[in-house]
Design a protein around this motif. Structure first.
Motif, short mmCIF file in Angstrom:
data_model
loop_
_atom_site.label_atom_id
_atom_site.label_comp_id
_atom_site.label_asym_id
_atom_site.label_seq_id
_atom_site.Cartn_x
_atom_site.Cartn_y
_atom_site.Cartn_z
N TYR A 25 -2.85 48.92 -8.61
CA TYR A 25 -3.06 50.22 -9.25
C TYR A 25 -2.27 51.30 -8.52
O TYR A 25 -1.63 52.16 -9.13
CB TYR A 25 -4.55 50.54 -9.27
CG TYR A 25 -4.93 51.83 -9.95
CD1 TYR A 25 -4.55 52.10 -11.26
CD2 TYR A 25 -5.71 52.78 -9.29
CE1 TYR A 25 -4.93 53.28 -11.89
CE2 TYR A 25 -6.08 53.95 -9.91
CZ TYR A 25 -5.69 54.20 -11.22
OH TYR A 25 -6.07 55.37 -11.83
N ARG A 27 0.45 50.80 -6.39
CA ARG A 27 1.89 50.54 -6.44
C ARG A 27 2.49 50.74 -7.83
O ARG A 27 3.61 51.20 -7.97
CB ARG A 27 2.18 49.10 -6.00
CG ARG A 27 2.28 48.90 -4.53
CD ARG A 27 2.89 47.54 -4.20
NE ARG A 27 2.34 46.47 -5.02
CZ ARG A 27 1.31 45.68 -4.67
NH1 ARG A 27 0.72 45.87 -3.51
NH2 ARG A 27 0.89 44.74 -5.47
N ASN A 28 1.74 50.35 -8.87
CA ASN A 28 2.30 50.36 -10.22
C ASN A 28 2.03 51.63 -11.00
O ASN A 28 2.73 51.91 -11.97
CB ASN A 28 1.76 49.17 -11.01
CG ASN A 28 2.18 47.85 -10.41
OD1 ASN A 28 3.27 47.74 -9.87
ND2 ASN A 28 1.31 46.86 -10.48
N TYR A 29 1.01 52.40 -10.62
CA TYR A 29 0.68 53.59 -11.41
C TYR A 29 0.63 54.87 -10.58
O TYR A 29 1.39 55.81 -10.84
CB TYR A 29 -0.64 53.38 -12.15
CG TYR A 29 -1.05 54.58 -12.97
CD1 TYR A 29 -0.35 54.93 -14.10
CD2 TYR A 29 -2.12 55.36 -12.59
CE1 TYR A 29 -0.70 56.04 -14.86
CE2 TYR A 29 -2.49 56.48 -13.33
CZ TYR A 29 -1.78 56.80 -14.47
OH TYR A 29 -2.13 57.90 -15.20
N LEU A 30 -0.26 54.92 -9.61
CA LEU A 30 -0.49 56.18 -8.88
C LEU A 30 0.75 56.68 -8.14
O LEU A 30 1.12 57.85 -8.27
CB LEU A 30 -1.66 56.02 -7.90
CG LEU A 30 -3.03 55.80 -8.51
CD1 LEU A 30 -4.06 55.55 -7.42
CD2 LEU A 30 -3.43 56.99 -9.36
N PRO A 32 4.15 55.66 -8.37
CA PRO A 32 5.33 55.97 -9.20
C PRO A 32 5.16 57.21 -10.08
O PRO A 32 6.11 57.93 -10.32
CB PRO A 32 5.50 54.73 -10.08
CG PRO A 32 4.80 53.64 -9.38
CD PRO A 32 3.68 54.29 -8.63
N GLN A 33 3.95 57.48 -10.56
CA GLN A 33 3.71 58.64 -11.41
C GLN A 33 3.58 59.93 -10.60
O GLN A 33 3.48 61.01 -11.17
CB GLN A 33 2.44 58.44 -12.24
CG GLN A 33 2.54 57.33 -13.26
CD GLN A 33 3.54 57.63 -14.35
OE1 GLN A 33 3.69 58.76 -14.79
NE2 GLN A 33 4.26 56.60 -14.77
N PHE A 35 1.02 60.74 -8.65
CA PHE A 35 -0.37 61.17 -8.52
C PHE A 35 -0.89 60.98 -7.10
O PHE A 35 -1.88 61.59 -6.72
CB PHE A 35 -1.28 60.40 -9.49
CG PHE A 35 -0.99 60.68 -10.93
CD1 PHE A 35 -0.90 61.97 -11.40
CD2 PHE A 35 -0.81 59.64 -11.83
CE1 PHE A 35 -0.64 62.24 -12.74
CE2 PHE A 35 -0.55 59.89 -13.16
CZ PHE A 35 -0.46 61.19 -13.62
#
Length: 151
Positions: A25, A27-30, A32-33, A35
Motif C-alpha cells: 500500500y 510503495r504502490n499508492y501512498l 507515488p501519489q 500522500f
C-alpha cells in the motif's frame, strides 16, 4: 512499513503523523501519489524536521482555507433554469454545475468538495456547504430562478 503522512487522509491519519501500513500500500499508492514518504528508525532528526515543516504548511493551508470560506459566505451563485407548469424545473442543479459557476466568478473549487445531499430540484434560495478540508467548511448561497426572471 511506517510512513509519514504528507496530508490528512480519512481512515488513516492526520498530516505529519507516523502510521504503520502494509508495504505494498505504501510503495504502490501512498508514496507515488505523494500522500506519504517512507521513514525508518534512523531518520529521527529528519522526522522531527518534517513534522515541523508539515505543521507550518498545514497552518498556512488552514489560513488559506478559512479565507476562502469567508469569501464563499459573501458569494451568491445565480442559476437560471427552464421551468414548466407550476414552476417545476426541467432537470436539477448539481454540484458540478455549481462548481462551474463558481469558476466563472474566479473561485476554483473541486466539485467533490461541494456537498449537496441531493441535487436541487426546486426554485428558491439554498445554503450549500463546501467542505474545503477536514477542518474547514464554508457555505455559499445558491439562488435558483426561472430562466426569464430578471430578479
Amino acid at each position: 512499513m511506517e510512513v509519514i503522512l504528507r496530508e490528512s487522509m480519512p481512515d488513516l491519519g492526520e498530516q505529519g503523523e507516523v502510521v504503520k501500513v502494509k508495504a505494498g500500500y505504501a510503495r504502490n499508492y501512498l508514496i507515488p501519489q505523494g500522500f506519504a514518504f517512507a521513514t525508518s528508525t534512523s531518520d529521527a532528526k529528519r522526522l522531527a524536521h518534517q513534522k515541523r515543516v508539515l505543521g507550518d504548511l498545514r497552518k498556512r493551508q488552514i489560513k488559506t482555507e478559512e479565507d476562502l470560506a469567508a469569501r464563499l459566505s459573501t458569494v451568491e451563485i445565480r442559476v437560471s433554469v427552464k421551468v414548466g407548469e407550476e414552476d417545476r424545473m426541467f432537470g436539477s442543479v448539481t454540484n458540478s454545475e455549481i462548481a462551474t459557476l463558481l469558476e466563472a466568478q474566479g473561485i476554483k473549487i473541486d466539485r467533490r468538495k461541494i456537498t449537496l445531499e441531493e441535487p436541487i430540484r426546486a426554485l428558491g434560495i439554498y445554503t450549500v456547504p463546501v467542505r474545503l478540508s477536514a477542518d474547514v467548511t464554508g457555505e455559499l448561497s445558491v439562488r435558483v430562478v426561472k430562466e426569464d426572471d430578471k430578479d
